[in-house]
Design a protein around this motif. Sequence first.
Motif, mmCIF file in Angstrom:
data_model
loop_
_atom_site.group_PDB
_atom_site.id
_atom_site.type_symbol
_atom_site.label_atom_id
_atom_site.label_comp_id
_atom_site.label_asym_id
_atom_site.label_seq_id
_atom_site.Cartn_x
_atom_site.Cartn_y
_atom_site.Cartn_z
ATOM 1 N N PRO A 23 0.801 -1.222 0.000
ATOM 2 C CA PRO A 23 0.000 0.000 0.000
ATOM 3 C C PRO A 23 0.844 1.288 0.000
ATOM 4 O O PRO A 23 0.321 2.364 -0.240
ATOM 5 C CB PRO A 23 -0.814 -0.118 1.293
ATOM 6 C CG PRO A 23 -0.065 -1.070 2.144
ATOM 7 C CD PRO A 23 0.675 -1.993 1.229
ATOM 8 N N GLN A 24 2.154 1.156 0.222
ATOM 9 C CA GLN A 24 2.976 2.366 0.445
ATOM 10 C C GLN A 24 3.321 3.177 -0.801
ATOM 11 O O GLN A 24 3.787 4.291 -0.687
ATOM 12 C CB GLN A 24 4.243 2.014 1.229
ATOM 13 C CG GLN A 24 5.246 1.144 0.509
ATOM 14 C CD GLN A 24 4.891 -0.346 0.542
ATOM 15 O OE1 GLN A 24 3.807 -0.741 0.957
ATOM 16 N NE2 GLN A 24 5.813 -1.173 0.086
ATOM 17 N N GLY A 25 3.148 2.633 -1.974
ATOM 18 C CA GLY A 25 3.376 3.488 -3.151
ATOM 19 C C GLY A 25 4.365 2.957 -4.165
ATOM 20 O O GLY A 25 4.965 1.913 -3.963
ATOM 21 N N PRO A 26 4.528 3.700 -5.281
ATOM 22 C CA PRO A 26 5.325 3.204 -6.406
ATOM 23 C C PRO A 26 6.826 3.185 -6.109
ATOM 24 O O PRO A 26 7.263 3.856 -5.181
ATOM 25 C CB PRO A 26 4.996 4.220 -7.512
ATOM 26 C CG PRO A 26 4.630 5.479 -6.801
ATOM 27 C CD PRO A 26 4.013 5.050 -5.487
ATOM 28 N N PRO A 27 7.592 2.461 -6.967
ATOM 29 C CA PRO A 27 7.092 1.654 -8.085
ATOM 30 C C PRO A 27 6.542 0.302 -7.637
ATOM 31 O O PRO A 27 6.930 -0.190 -6.571
ATOM 32 C CB PRO A 27 8.345 1.447 -8.952
ATOM 33 C CG PRO A 27 9.490 1.539 -7.999
ATOM 34 C CD PRO A 27 9.070 2.483 -6.913
ATOM 35 N N PHE A 28 5.657 -0.254 -8.441
ATOM 36 C CA PHE A 28 5.081 -1.550 -8.110
ATOM 37 C C PHE A 28 6.201 -2.585 -7.980
ATOM 38 O O PHE A 28 7.087 -2.665 -8.820
ATOM 39 C CB PHE A 28 4.099 -1.987 -9.210
ATOM 40 C CG PHE A 28 3.422 -3.280 -8.889
ATOM 41 C CD1 PHE A 28 2.321 -3.302 -8.043
ATOM 42 C CD2 PHE A 28 3.896 -4.479 -9.411
ATOM 43 C CE1 PHE A 28 1.707 -4.507 -7.720
ATOM 44 C CE2 PHE A 28 3.287 -5.682 -9.088
ATOM 45 C CZ PHE A 28 2.188 -5.688 -8.244
ATOM 46 N N ASP A 29 6.150 -3.369 -6.880
ATOM 47 C CA ASP A 29 7.209 -4.328 -6.568
ATOM 48 C C ASP A 29 6.711 -5.747 -6.858
ATOM 49 O O ASP A 29 5.859 -6.266 -6.134
ATOM 50 C CB ASP A 29 7.597 -4.148 -5.087
ATOM 51 C CG ASP A 29 8.780 -5.013 -4.691
ATOM 52 O OD1 ASP A 29 9.045 -6.028 -5.389
ATOM 53 O OD2 ASP A 29 9.436 -4.687 -3.687
ATOM 54 N N PHE A 30 7.255 -6.363 -7.909
ATOM 55 C CA PHE A 30 6.799 -7.705 -8.299
ATOM 56 C C PHE A 30 7.181 -8.761 -7.266
ATOM 57 O O PHE A 30 6.491 -9.752 -7.115
ATOM 58 C CB PHE A 30 7.347 -8.078 -9.678
ATOM 59 C CG PHE A 30 6.536 -7.474 -10.789
ATOM 60 C CD1 PHE A 30 5.381 -8.099 -11.246
ATOM 61 C CD2 PHE A 30 6.909 -6.279 -11.360
ATOM 62 C CE1 PHE A 30 4.616 -7.526 -12.252
ATOM 63 C CE2 PHE A 30 6.150 -5.703 -12.375
ATOM 64 C CZ PHE A 30 4.994 -6.330 -12.817
ATOM 65 N N GLU A 31 8.296 -8.549 -6.567
ATOM 66 C CA GLU A 31 8.706 -9.546 -5.574
ATOM 67 C C GLU A 31 7.659 -9.685 -4.476
ATOM 68 O O GLU A 31 7.300 -10.791 -4.077
ATOM 69 C CB GLU A 31 10.044 -9.152 -4.966
ATOM 70 C CG GLU A 31 11.195 -9.848 -5.662
ATOM 71 C CD GLU A 31 12.528 -9.451 -5.080
ATOM 72 O OE1 GLU A 31 12.661 -9.443 -3.845
ATOM 73 O OE2 GLU A 31 13.426 -9.131 -5.888
ATOM 74 N N LYS A 32 7.182 -8.561 -3.994
ATOM 75 C CA LYS A 32 6.140 -8.589 -2.951
ATOM 76 C C LYS A 32 4.883 -9.250 -3.497
ATOM 77 O O LYS A 32 4.187 -9.983 -2.786
ATOM 78 C CB LYS A 32 5.815 -7.169 -2.490
ATOM 79 C CG LYS A 32 6.892 -6.588 -1.614
ATOM 80 C CD LYS A 32 6.536 -5.190 -1.180
ATOM 81 C CE LYS A 32 7.667 -4.573 -0.365
ATOM 82 N NZ LYS A 32 7.611 -3.134 -0.350
#
Length: 258
Positions: A23-32
């Motif tokens: 929820p914290q913001g960009p950039p989108f993290d694929f690992e998570k």
Amino acid sequence: MNAQMVYINPQYIANDIINKTQPQGPPFDFEKCLRYFKHLCIVQETLEGTGYLLDIGNDDAKIIVNRKSTIERQRFTAAHELGHWILKRKTQNREANLPNKTSQSSNNIERWCEKFAVSLLMPTHWIEMFLDGTKGVGDPTVLFFGPKHFLVSKEAFYLRLNDLYNVVVIERTAIGTRLHMQFYPKRFASEEAEHIIDAIGKRIFKEQLWLGAKGGFSCGPIQYHINKENVKIVLLLRGSADTASGVNSKLSRFSIMD
Ligand SMILES: [Zn+2]
């Protein structure tokens, strides 16, 4: 769009993934994201195309992306293929009711996955957050640093601004003494439109800057008629040596009143 897909909103699904994983913001993290979807992994390979989804049974799947593509392209492909995987799982039990894979339904699926990818990498609330504290969509910070902030291509970012704020972003690149104009979306590009933009550019930035400046300048949105459509235009001046997200000079915003 077929009846089964109407009820699955790509934006809603993307927001749900973001809220649950980052929820914290960009950039989108694929690992998570992959830690959340345990049955899925992303693999880089040398390919002819951009990438694809590989079903390996038992609900497990691999997203293959082309390692030769830019990182921004790989991320977009991964988001798009993730859309295919999710859609497939969500419609699995109803597959018998889905129409045959006609070109019509496969176009709808592709559109769904594109919308999903855009909503995942650049969700509305993240864009709003990014624009908050700037002077809006025509601010050079938004235009020059947006792609890097979201780790997407500048094309994807400017098209998203068009999506959300109905602006046409026009990028003027100086290559030596030659000017090049790129329109986002492309459908606004025409010889007549370039002519109009050239006149506006010279008026707002003054001729010397318009014809010779390296990156760092922007203006807009300005209400204008292009190709008989009433649109808001945003102009940015980029030098040929500037990268997609970096600029050589200080950022300045021009207003129509200057
Ligand atoms: Zn696809």
